[in-house]
Design an enzyme around this catalytic site. Structure first.
Site, PDB file in Angstrom:
ATOM      1  N   HIS A  68       0.659 -14.651  -2.755  1.00 54.32           N
ATOM      2  CA  HIS A  68       0.262 -15.788  -3.680  1.00 54.32           C
ATOM      3  C   HIS A  68      -1.048 -16.283  -3.814  1.00 54.32           C
ATOM      4  CE1 HIS A  68       2.115 -18.807  -1.179  1.00 54.32           C
ATOM      5  NE2 HIS A  68       1.267 -19.569  -1.643  1.00 54.32           N
ATOM      6  N   ASP A  99       5.194 -11.259  -0.201  1.00 54.95           N
ATOM      7  CA  ASP A  99       4.419 -12.494  -0.107  1.00 54.95           C
ATOM      8  C   ASP A  99       3.102 -12.325   1.004  1.00 54.95           C
ATOM      9  OD1 ASP A  99       2.964 -14.718  -1.027  1.00 54.95           O
ATOM     10  OD2 ASP A  99       4.234 -16.088  -0.793  1.00 54.95           O
ATOM     11  N   SER A 178      -0.682 -22.421   2.665  1.00 50.98           N
ATOM     12  CA  SER A 178      -0.235 -21.085   2.258  1.00 50.98           C
ATOM     13  C   SER A 178      -1.064 -20.137   3.125  1.00 50.98           C
ATOM     14  CB  SER A 178      -0.137 -20.749   0.936  1.00 50.98           C
ATOM     15  OG  SER A 178       1.113 -21.246   0.213  1.00 50.98           O
TER      16      SER A 178
END
Lengths: 481, 496
Positions: A68, A99, A178
């Protein structure tokens, strides 16, 4: 004896001391400029936005991060600690279903002085981990500490449809974390990827554990990423004594009841509703659907999770009381993708007479948010009610670009197209083909059998240039993803 | 001389002016005086069934409205006021004298009910209100409410629209007035009479405070209701049983070869309805009803209300049993089909749109609770039920006409009462039953019958969706019956 233990401690200390330097050397700040296609005006290239994420150097001069962080990326730069220069990067492999992504850097010099990080196993509950990244609150490297709170299957929000093993930690994980590594004893034990916003739950962050990472790395070894595979069935516990006896289970035997077997999926033709799964690849299935694996009770799906496209699963089942062995060859769980968030894909559409036709997928539903009861049902139950066997795609009239040619079409917005001039519409290509036909008029029929929508070809042709100009329709169709 | 004449003329003019001014005032007091003898407070205590647990009633609540005495000793109110009533009380506004009342007839389709006092002498001294004729948009009318002391509060408003619109039971559309007026909340509900010149023009049934607009059931609908009431057997309002689309689009009109103006396109036919029985099909164009041409939106020219939807003619002006010729365009040819108007037969409905006054049906098998899909059941999900209730059930309810005509009722496993027989089934809810013990299930009666014939000692229950099938031990649930009833205080294990 005491001397030996001292040495061991000293050794441990030195590893830990080395970590702080080594890890920061392998840490990468990723700046991504992405362009998200607009499903309301599918011909336009979409809005440009930018974001920051973390990544880390792994074996083979590659950078690992979250999918992402680099989804829909148009321009990527990476920079490392102690070197403020941005380096151009590219997506090497991306796996939206778990992901994860791997990047390459165009200038090999970037990797000078970096050390590829190594992967550890699954950390123990309550053990301490550190999360590295570039979260909000500053621009420089941030380290947060926490413990492992829970190890369980979790939905992965990036795709919205996939669930894999995930590890919950109480270290603060915020946007910008992230893709950053979560470390223990100098090894990567996870990649930080999602959490809850503060008003839902406090101190709940999730990381992708190493079994999922290792599977991804193994999958891309052949140069491309294949999707996760799936049995494409649902099962349910077998605690009920009556159901157990009726399905032929002995007192001590355990297993789960097969509920739905999705047509077109891997188990289609091999398993039937009402079958009892007793064993999967030799692992005894307990009545709640778990199997013992590495001293943990995990859902039987974990066996499939670790396999690849084309691999086989051996099932021992009970059908109408008779034991049987079944071999299932695994494949991508089409058509589940329809209900996942899609990335790095162009919206497909056809414009005719100011009417925009689009295939329905999760991206479409998110943007248009139609309140049409029929469409909502068809989308929600596309798989459960096997509606996909009738039509592989749901094609709707999504938008009307007002013009005299379509002055009376408003009532058909979000209606599912069934037929154009007698040709069944099963995918968006069928619409393009139907409108290529040279006839006097196009008769469009929608699900539900209301009145047809009639467009005369002459009127469409007349309207064509003015609609293109007025609404800045730069392309009248795109059929490629 | 001249000046005297002038003075006289002034006097005359003044007197005339006074007369003009006093005329409405006089009329007003007479309205008030005559109306006060025709109004009764109606207090209704209502108790609604809990559709999630159909064997119990929700706590009672009361609604207050104002009933209008009409000829024949009947008190007219809305059906909603007395829906699911357990006790109805009439109260004279001035003296607070009370009498219990019974419902002579309630029809939710037209949202009307008539009540009668237990003691007919209660109405002595009261005067029935006469019914007014048709009104036009822009006409004035007065909504009557009662002050706590029994005085009448009058709110003058103007008719803003007259149209055929949906009624609260959602069973269809009938004539509806909208009256623009600033109403105050006085009586606990908006069941209120509306009058003009001392005559009833309709019953207010809803009030939209934001738009300051009252929905009124007009006398045309009331007259139909009363005529049915006085006929040997009450039938109600007939329905043509078609859904249609306007035919405004010239491209569509050319495609179907429609040369004359007007006409509507039939998009759906209610199975076993009036139009279905007459052979009308999807795709037909209705050009005229009873010799009256329809415009492209389905309106005809009504002598009273002007251009208005044809269903006012078919549902309200005509009574069940009337035969109406319909002029149809089919495959480019016009034909005339006689349609016998019938009341919608709900026996074959797949999902009921409205249920009142009766206990919902259910069957409990070993702790599994089965019910019939209905819109009141879906409405238990609250005001946003259409998006929050299970979408499959919402879809079946909304598009029931598209399901096979012999689909029968949709039977749902609505919830599981945990018992030793239902271990492992906890959490199953709102799944549609297809078969029980191999028998197709099209009603709760089917289910009850099939449950008497277990196969090999098991009840096999099959569903449209997960878990697809489950089993119950027939002997075990039989022996646990009393325990189940006692444990969950169930009055009965089935109500059909």
């Amino acid at each position: 004896m005491s001397r030996f233990s001292l040495i061991a401690l000293a050794f441990l200390c030195s590893v830990a001391a080395l970590n702080a330097v080594e890890i920061s050397k392998s840490l990468v700040r990723i700046e991504a400029t992405s362009q998200e296609p607009n499903y309301k005006t599918p011909w336009s290239p979409g809005d440009v936005s930018s974001g920051v994420g973390a990544g880390f150097v792994v074996d083979g001069k590659r950078i690992m991060t979250n999918a992402h962080v680099v989804s829909n990326a148009r321009f990527l730069t990476v920079s490392k600690e102690g070197d403020p220069n941005p380096y151009l990067a590219k997506v090497l492999h991306i796996a939206h279903d778990c992901d994860l992504a791997l990047l390459s850097v165009e200038t090999p010099a970037f990797f000078k002085g970096t050390t590829p990080l190594e992967f550890g196993g699954i950390p123990e509950i309550e053990s301490v981990v550190s999360a590295y990244g570039y979260p909000v609150g500053g621009t420089r490297l941030s380290v947060t500490r926490g413990i492992v709170s829970r190890i369980d299957f979790q939905p992965y929000s990036h795709s919205g449809m996939d669930s894999h093993l995930a590890i919950q930690i109480d270290a603060a994980i915020n946007p910008g974390n992230s893709g950053g590594p979560v470390m223990q004893n100098g090894k990567v034990v996870g990649v930080a990827f999602q959490g809850y916003s503060g008003d839902v739950a406090q101190n709940v962050g999730y990381m992708i554990p190493t079994p999922v990472i290792q599977r991804f790395l193994k999958d891309v070894q052949d140069g491309q990423y294949d999707h996760y595979v799936d049995l494409a069935l649902t099962y349910r516990n077998l605690f009920n004594p009556a159901s157990r006896r009726a399905l032929g289970l002995e007192d001590e035997t355990t297993g789960v009841q097969v509920c739905s077997v999705y047509s077109g999926g891997a188990a289609d033709g091999n398993l039937k509703p009402g079958d009892v799964i007793l064993k999967i690849d030799g692992h005894t299935v307990s009545s709640d659907g778990t199997i013992p694996l590495e001293n943990e009770a995990v859902p039987l799906d974990e066996v499939v999770e670790r396999k690849f496209k084309g691999d086989k699963v051996e099932l021992e089942i009970l059908r109408k009381g008779k034991p049987m062995s079944v071999t299932v060859q695994l494949k991508e769980p089409w058509p589940f993708k329809l209900q996942s968030n899609l990335y790095d894909e162009k919206p497909r559409f056809v414009v005719a007479g100011g009417l925009v036709f689009q295939p329905v997928d999760q991206n479409f539903m998110d943007v248009h948010d139609p309140s049409d009861q029929r469409l909502n049902y068809i989308f929600d139950y596309f798989i459960a009610d096997q509606l996909h066997t009738d039509r592989p795609e749901i094609v709707v009239l999504s938008t009307i670009l007002p013009d005299p040619v379509n002055a009376y079409a408003e009532e058909f917005r979000f209606s599912v197209v069934v037929e154009v001039n007698g040709h069944r519409i099963k995918r968006i290509e069928d619409i393009a083909t139907a409108f290529d036909e040279q006839t006097d008029c196009y008769v469009i029929k929608f699900a539900g059998g209301g009145r047809p929508l009639v467009l005369e070809r002459k009127a469409i042709e007349e309207a064509r240039p003015r609609i293109r100009e007025r609404y800045d329709v730069t392309a009248e169709k795109n059929l490629k993803k | 001389m001249k000046s005297i004449h002038l003075q006289r003329a002034v006097w005359l003019a003044l007197i005339l002016l006074l007369a003009i001014q006093s005329a409405p005032a006089e009329d007003d007091t007479s309205t008030s005086a005559s109306a006060s003898k025709s109004l009764l407070r109606v207090n209704s205590t209502n108790q609604v069934y809990e559709f999630f647990q159909p064997w119990i009633k929700k706590p009672p609540f009361s609604r207050r409205g104002i009933g209008a005495l009409i000829h024949g000793g009947r008190i007219l109110v809305t059906a909603e006021l007395v829906a699911n009533s357990t006790f109805i009380e009439l109260e004279k506004p001035a003296t607070a004298e009370k009498s219990t009342a019974t419902v002579e007839r309630v029809d939710y389709d037209c949202n009307l009910a008539v009540l009668r006092p237990a003691d007919p002498a209660f109405l002595t001294g009261m005067q029935p209100l006469a019914l007014n004729g048709p009104l036009k948009v822009g006409d004035e009318a007065t909504i009557l409410q009662l002050e706590p002391n029994g005085d009448i509060a009058q709110t003058l408003g103007r008719i803003t629209s007259i149209s055929v619109a949906g009624y609260p039971s959602e069973s269809g559309a009938l004539l509806l007035f909208k009256l623009g007026a600033t109403l105050q909340q006085r009586d606990g509900s908006f069941t209120l009479p509306a009058v003009r010149d001392g005559r009833l023009i309709g019953m207010v049934m809803r009030y939209d405070a934001r738009n300051q607009s009252a929905d009124i059931v007009p006398t045309a609908v009331i007259r139909h209701f009363l005529a049915e009431l006085d006929s040997p057997s009450y039938r109600g309002f007939a329905r043509l049983g078609v859904a249609f689309a306007p035919l405004r689009d010239p491209q569509l009109r050319r495609y179907i070869g429609l040369k004359e103006p007007g006409g509507i396109y039939v998009t759906d036919i209610t199975p076993r309805g009036s139009a279905d029985a007459a052979g009308i099909k999807k795709g037909d164009v209705i050009l005229a009803v009873d010799g009256l041409p329809l415009d492209q939106d389905g309106n005809y020219e009504d002598p009273d209300y002007g251009r208005i939807l044809f269903s006012h003619l078919t549902n309200t002006i005509k009574h069940p049993g009337a035969v109406l010729p319909l002029k149809i365009l089919r495959d480019g040819k016009t034909l005339e089909l006689p349609v016998t108007m019938q009341v919608a037969n709900r026996d074959h409905a797949i999902s009921e749109t409205h249920l009142s006054d009766e206990a919902p049906k259910y069957v409990i098998l070993g702790g599994l609770v089965f019910i019939e899909l209905s819109r009141p059941y879906l409405k238990e999900w609250g005001s946003k039920w259409a998006s929050t209730a299970p979408q499959r059930l919402v879809y079946y309810d909304a598009f029931q006409n598209e399901l096979p005509a012999d689909r029968g009722r949709i039977i749902i496993l609505s919830q599981v009462l945990p018992t030793p027989d239902t271990i492992g089934y906890e959490g199953l809810e709102n799944i549609v039953v297809t078969k029980v013990n191999g028998q197709q299930i099209k009603s709760l009666a089917d289910l009850s019958k099939a449950a008497k014939k277990p196969v090999d000692g098991f009840h096999k229950i099959e569903f449209e969706e997960d878990p697809k099938l489950l089993f119950l031990d027939a002997a075990s649930i039989q022996s646990n019956t009393d325990e189940l009833k006692k444990h969950y205080l169930l009055p009965a294990l089935e109500h059909l």
